[in-house]
Design a protein around this motif. Structure first.
Motif: not given
Length: 948
Positions: A2, A41, A43-44, A46-47, A61, A64
């Protein structure tokens, strides 16, 4: 493995999406927002960035996945990738220089890797780019960015016909419309010698407006179609293509389109027809269509001829299919249901010819019996002659002003009034008829015998609780659906106009002046109406009664008076020698291989592809761009009927609205409210400047673009379309307009009591409250095609009565404040607004954009006097970074001016901007201010140069 947060930031910087400084600031904000909740993370992160509108979901996306893009291809920046549907795999992008949205098709495989194949693609692209038609997808250009090879396409909204009607039957009228439009696009391809070769429901695109586009290269295929590939082997294949060596041609396309037609009507594909079955094709197809889908026989016969296996019996061309469908549409048996007219909402008794203003009207609140006013001496001249714009735009603004001007009485605040009119009124809202859904429309309208004209002297009283029986048999009405439109024309085209306009006004002068009501409207507008008409005739060199269409584009450079460009269309041919004599024998000028004429403040161009019926007029500095665009357009004008084909680029909202305009309407205004209002001092000249705050109140902050149109005949029809920014829910706008309309009558009444009108206008103004109440009661509001739509029907004579009433009201000035009503709120002085503490931070932006942001922060208009800056060699487009927090706005303004010009030449002055006392801030130079004798603020007097 990741992606880690540190890597995510590096990818964002490498892609060019974010600067290093911006990433640091965002990282700190993200950590602060999370608090002490453990390690974060990627992902957090990016969100969170997507939620904050810093990145798009697609960009997040990509990061990531460990890739930095690419997001930039030439002049296009990618912001999304389409994942599902017919366009899956295409990229959505925006052109950096113009802000126009586009689709990017990335070539893969042989077309991208083999130089010989790429040469074939270039040849196909050149042909496809020439195929400009409202019913074809549009290819703009090819872009080679490193190893990437890309086609730039016009943006598409909607769905493929295959997705919209998957295995479902389509009613005969809609199916015929879809096929007719697809055939029109196909005919445009055939005229260029292009065979589509891949016709199927997946390659027909249905837009939100209901219009259809035939998807062409490269969406229909990246290579030249042949009988051995594409749909030629599928269920839409013409039977002759089974013969080895048989080439694709126009007739095989007609067959494929016929198969699509059959499938739309029946909900199922048709079995292939073998060679030699021609004798059974016609009868068999007609019988099956009548049995399976109850298709009218004339329409079934067209389908049968399209898919006849015998090429001698099949339609010879797509153009022949268009003509056949048009012929059926004109016949009652095949025309489908007629569009219903709405209920005649008000009992109207026309005044006798030459009736005096003092003539007694019919009694009752539903009567309009206002006589014509010919006494122009009663009107106060409030028009300042600032060029044609003030009169042309003003004439239109007068009509809409009934819905706008009174709605913002100075000091009236923004309180919402009761929804049911004046307090204590028992008058019910009148019912009406709406435009039902296609499947519920009546088969035909049945009119009753006309009644003899009523004598106005014998006009009986009208029951205020009773609506007169309409002369049209009506369908059931739910009381809420939109009224039907009285016209059904093609969208407007803006060909031959320069780029950069913020407002477009389309008129049909010959239609307007040929109608009795049209002449009354011109008279009702007073001196401004007559002057505007004569001014237009002087500029064009022809009477307005000879002009079938006139489009005026308005350009409002900051700090300068507005300029306009015009396109004139006539039913008769325009003779060059005759027109040159009318223009004062202007000098010929060569540009882009074509000739135009220049004389004084105007340049004239008779485009060769206008077929001698088109005249373009623009300031001499803009005409070379118009001529260059015309030279690049290879097709005659009548073959380029698509919205804005070969016209100037528009932003996405204006482009969407343009597609839903109707060129058959007699008056249409297309504008960006924000651009119009920010330059309101120059466009809304004279008394019309008092409309500024009313327009702000009416349109609010959400309307990014609006289209207003009028049409008068037996009835007066008005339509307002508005679209908000960022594809927000249109129902937010519909609710906004509902609230505004509900308050209009009360606000009119509150304003009128402040006037002391001239005796000739007193009776008209005394009835304005009731007229505006009828406007409110006979308006319908709903969302359509992702747009908020307001439609209103009134009696035909309402048009000139409203125009007359509002013109008189604008000519009058409010007197002393009345005892009742809200207390006027004193506008905030600009100097006080500059004391507010604000924060302003960005990585890089222009002086012009920065002033716009600052203006919004302090709710005070800031205008850059561009001509002043040019004299000192300063432009509005230089870029800089800014990060100023919690400081007085005046201090930030001075910092901005120093960043834009470190020599300290930039200053500001404060002037009164509006008659209501509101002030504006004007950015100028020390030299220009000194020349005009303008006093600078004290803090600028002490800043003669850059800070050390």
């Amino acid at each position: 493995m990741p992606v880690q947060i540190a890597d995510f930031w590096k990818l964002a910087v490498a892609s060019g999406a974010l600067s290093m400084e911006r990433c640091k600031a965002l990282h700190a904000a993200f950590q602060k927002q999370r608090g002490a909740s453990g390690p974060a993370t990627a992902n957090e992160l990016a969100t969170w960035l997507v939620a904050e509108d810093v990145l798009t979901r697609y960009q997040a996306i990509v990061f990531l996945s460990g890739r930095p893009g690419p997001f930039v291809f030439g002049d296009y920046r990618v912001f999304d990738r389409i994942e599902t549907g017919r366009l899956a795999g295409l990229l959505r992008a925006v052109q950096v220089t113009s802000g126009q949205r586009a689709l990017l098709h990335v070539f893969k495989g042989r077309a991208a890797q083999d130089p010989a194949a790429w040469k074939e693609v270039i040849a196909l692209a050149r042909l496809a780019a020439r195929a400009r038609h409202e019913h074809l997808s549009q290819l703009h250009c090819l872009v080679e960015a490193g190893s990437q090879k890309i086609a730039v396409l016009a943006d598409l909204d909607g769905r493929a016909v295959a997705e919209q009607y998957a295995a479902a039957r389509v009613n005969a009228a809609d199916a015929a419309r879809i096929v007719s439009q697809a055939a029109a696009g196909l005919a445009a391809l055939h005229e260029l010698g292009i065979v589509h070769g891949a016709l199927c429901p997946a390659n027909l695109w249905l837009e939100p407006s209901g219009s259809v586009r035939l998807l062409q290269f490269p969406l229909s295929g990246e290579t030249q179609p042949s009988a051995a590939q594409g749909t030629a082997k599928g269920p839409y294949s013409a039977p002759e293509l089974a013969i080895p060596g048989q080439p694709l041609d126009g007739q095989s396309d007609v067959y494929s389109l016929g198969c699509v037609f059959y499938e739309l009507l029946t909900g199922q594909p048709r079995a292939a027809t073998p060679i030699g079955a021609a004798g059974q094709t016609l009868a068999g197809v007609v019988e099956s269509l009548e049995k399976l889908a109850a298709v009218p026989r004339p329409l079934a016969e067209i389908v049968a001829r399209m898919i006849d296996a015998d090429r001698q019996l099949r339609y010879p061309s797509a153009a022949a299919v268009v003509q056949a469908l048009a012929a059926v549409a004109r016949e009652p048996a095949g025309a489908g249901p007629a569009k219903p007219r709405p209920l005649q909402p008000i009992l109207v008794r026309q005044p006798a010819a030459g009736a005096l203003l003092e003539a007694q009207p019919a009694e009752g609140p539903y009567s309009f019996n206002l006589a014509d006013l010919s006494d122009t001496d009663a009107r106060k001249k409030g028009w300042r002659e600032r060029g044609m714009v003030a009169s042309t735009i003003g004439a239109l603004a007068i009509v809409i002003a009934a819905l706008l001007y009174f709605a913002f009485r100075p000091g009236g605040g923004d309180s919402e009034h009761a929804a049911n009119g004046v307090e204590g009124s028992a008058e019910p809202k009148p019912p009406g008829s709406a435009a039902p859904s296609p499947e519920n429309r009546p088969a035909a309208e049945k009119k009753t015998a006309a009644e003899p004209a009523a004598d106005p002297k014998q006009a009986p009283a009208v029951d205020r609780h009773k609506i007169v029986k309409p002369a049209v048999e009506l369908v059931d009405d739910d009381g809420e659906s939109l009224w039907a439109s009285p016209t059904d024309g093609q969208p407007l085209g803006l060909k031959y106009l320069p780029a950069g306009a913020e407002l477009y006004l389309a008129l049909r002068p010959a239609d307007i002046l040929a109608h009795a009501e049209g002449k009354k409207i011109v008279d009702a507008l007073g001196p401004g109406g007559a002057w505007g008409k004569s001014r237009l005739e002087a500029i064009t060199g022809m009477p307005m009664s000879d002009v079938s269409q006139l489009i005026v584009a308005c350009y409002t450079p900051q700090g300068s008076l507005p300029t306009v460009a015009l396109v004139v269309r006539t039913p008769g041919e325009l003779d060059e020698k005759t027109m040159r004599d009318k223009w004062g024998d202007p000098n010929p000028v060569e540009a882009s291989g074509q000739k135009y004429f220049a004389a004084g403040e105007w340049a004239y161009f008779l485009p060769a592809n206008g077929d001698h019926h088109v005249l373009a007029i623009a300031p001499p500095a803009q005409m070379p761009d118009v001529v260059a665009a015309a030279a690049a357009a290879l097709e005659p004008e009548e073959k380029s009927a698509a919205p804005n084909d070969d016209g100037p680029p528009l932003n996405r909202q204006m482009e969407k609205l343009l597609k839903t305009t109707d060129r058959d309407r007699q008056v249409t205004l297309l504008a960006e409210p924000h651009a119009l209002l920010m330059s309101g001092e120059s466009i809304l000249a004279g008394n019309l400047i008092r409309l500024h705050d009313s327009l702000v109140w009416f349109f609010g902050d959400d309307a990014a673009a609006v289209a207003l149109s009028f049409h008068f005949g037996d009835d007066f029809f008005a339509e307002l379309r508005a679209i908000n920014s960022a594809d927000q829910d249109p129902y937010r706008l519909t609710e906004h307009f509902k609230r505004r309309l509900e308050t209009l009558p009360e606000r009119v009444e509150e304003y009128l009591v402040t006037l002391n009108p001239h005796r000739y206008g007193k009776l008209i103004l005394g009835r304005m409250t009731e007229m505006v109440r009828l406007v409110r009661d006979y308006s319908r509001i709903d969302a359509e095609n992702q747009q908020a739509v307001v439609r209103c029907y009134l009696p035909g004579i309402a048009a000139h009565n409203l125009a007359m009433g509002v013109e008189l009201a604008l000519a009058e000035r409010p007197g002393a404040a009345v005892a009742s009503g809200p207390v006027a709120k004193k506008p905030v002085a600009a100097a006080e607004a500059l004391k507010q503490k604000i924060s302003l931070s960005f990585d890089k932006d222009t002086l012009e954009k920065t002033m716009d942001m600052l203006s919004k922060e302090i709710d005070t208009e800031i205008v850059i006097l561009g001509s002043d800056l040019q004299l000192d060699g300063i432009t509005k487009n230089q870029s800089f970074a800014l990060n100023e927090r919690d400081k007085p706005a005046g201090e930030i303004l001075r910092i901005v001016m120093l960043k834009a010009n470190p020599d300290g030449k930039l200053v500001y002055v404060i002037r009164q901007k509006h008659p209501n006392g509101k002030e504006g801030i004007f950015i100028t130079t020390r030299g220009a201010a000194a020349k005009r004798g303008e006093k600078l603020p004290a803090e600028l007097e002490a800043e003669p140069g850059p800070k050390k």
